[in-house]
Design a protein around this motif. Structure first.
Motif, short mmCIF file in Angstrom:
data_model
loop_
_atom_site.label_atom_id
_atom_site.label_comp_id
_atom_site.label_asym_id
_atom_site.label_seq_id
_atom_site.Cartn_x
_atom_site.Cartn_y
_atom_site.Cartn_z
N VAL A 234 11.16 -20.63 50.64
CA VAL A 234 11.03 -19.21 51.00
C VAL A 234 9.89 -18.94 51.96
CG1 VAL A 234 12.15 -18.38 48.90
CG2 VAL A 234 9.66 -18.68 48.93
N ALA A 235 8.96 -19.90 52.11
CA ALA A 235 7.84 -19.70 53.04
C ALA A 235 7.16 -21.03 53.32
CB ALA A 235 6.82 -18.72 52.47
N GLN A 236 6.48 -21.07 54.45
CA GLN A 236 5.66 -22.21 54.82
C GLN A 236 4.29 -21.69 55.25
OE1 GLN A 236 7.41 -25.08 57.48
NE2 GLN A 236 9.47 -24.62 56.78
N ALA A 237 3.28 -22.52 55.04
CA ALA A 237 1.91 -22.16 55.42
C ALA A 237 1.22 -23.39 55.96
CB ALA A 237 1.16 -21.60 54.23
N ARG A 238 0.23 -23.18 56.84
CA ARG A 238 -0.45 -24.31 57.46
C ARG A 238 -1.87 -24.53 56.98
NH1 ARG A 238 -1.26 -21.70 63.46
NH2 ARG A 238 -2.14 -19.79 62.62
N ASN A 239 -2.34 -23.66 56.08
CA ASN A 239 -3.70 -23.83 55.56
C ASN A 239 -3.82 -23.07 54.24
OD1 ASN A 239 -4.31 -21.05 56.17
ND2 ASN A 239 -4.72 -21.68 58.28
N VAL A 240 -4.98 -23.17 53.62
CA VAL A 240 -5.18 -22.57 52.31
C VAL A 240 -5.04 -21.05 52.36
CG1 VAL A 240 -6.92 -22.16 50.52
CG2 VAL A 240 -6.56 -24.47 51.39
N GLU A 241 -5.63 -20.40 53.35
CA GLU A 241 -5.54 -18.93 53.43
C GLU A 241 -4.10 -18.46 53.56
OE1 GLU A 241 -7.90 -16.76 52.76
OE2 GLU A 241 -9.30 -18.40 52.48
N GLU A 242 -3.34 -19.09 54.45
CA GLU A 242 -1.93 -18.73 54.60
C GLU A 242 -1.16 -19.07 53.32
OE1 GLU A 242 -0.10 -20.47 58.04
OE2 GLU A 242 -1.47 -19.47 59.42
#
Length: 110
Positions: A32-40
């Motif tokens: 459902v989602a992807q992120a490239r770092n801890v904050e995202e």
């Protein structure tokens, strides 16, 4: 079906794992989602409340372990995805349900 988020700083790794999930695990896992770092990653977790998080260990700034510390008591299962086997014991202490070494093997992913 499990809603999942993928958190990894490497675009190529996110693309490959996303493709593998779509091709081989579509009946049981929905990305459902992807992120490239801890904050995202934290923002994606708050927005989507996933049941499963595929989490890289080494990322610039903060690590996957830092993310889990910031979450506190996660309401999701964690599968660590990393190229480094020496984090396995630490991952177990963080209650990971699995630990997949990159490059990820399709049979292990299933």
């Amino acid at each position: 079906m499990l809603n999942a988020i993928l958190i990894d700083d490497e675009a190529n790794a996110r693309e490959k794992l996303g493709f593998m999930l779509e091709q081989y695990c579509a009946a049981s896992v929905k990305l459902v989602a992807q992120a490239r770092n801890v904050e995202e990653g934290l923002a994606a977790i708050a927005a989507h409340r996933p049941q499963l998080v595929f989490l890289d260990v080494e990322m610039p700034g903060e690590s996957g372990f830092d993310l889990l510390r910031r979450v506190g008591r996660p309401e999701f299962e964690v599968v660590f995805t990393t190229a480094h086997d020496h984090y396995a014991i630490k991952a177990i202490k963080f209650a990971a349900v699995d630990y997949l070494l990159k490059p990820i093997d399709v049979d292990q992913l299933r």
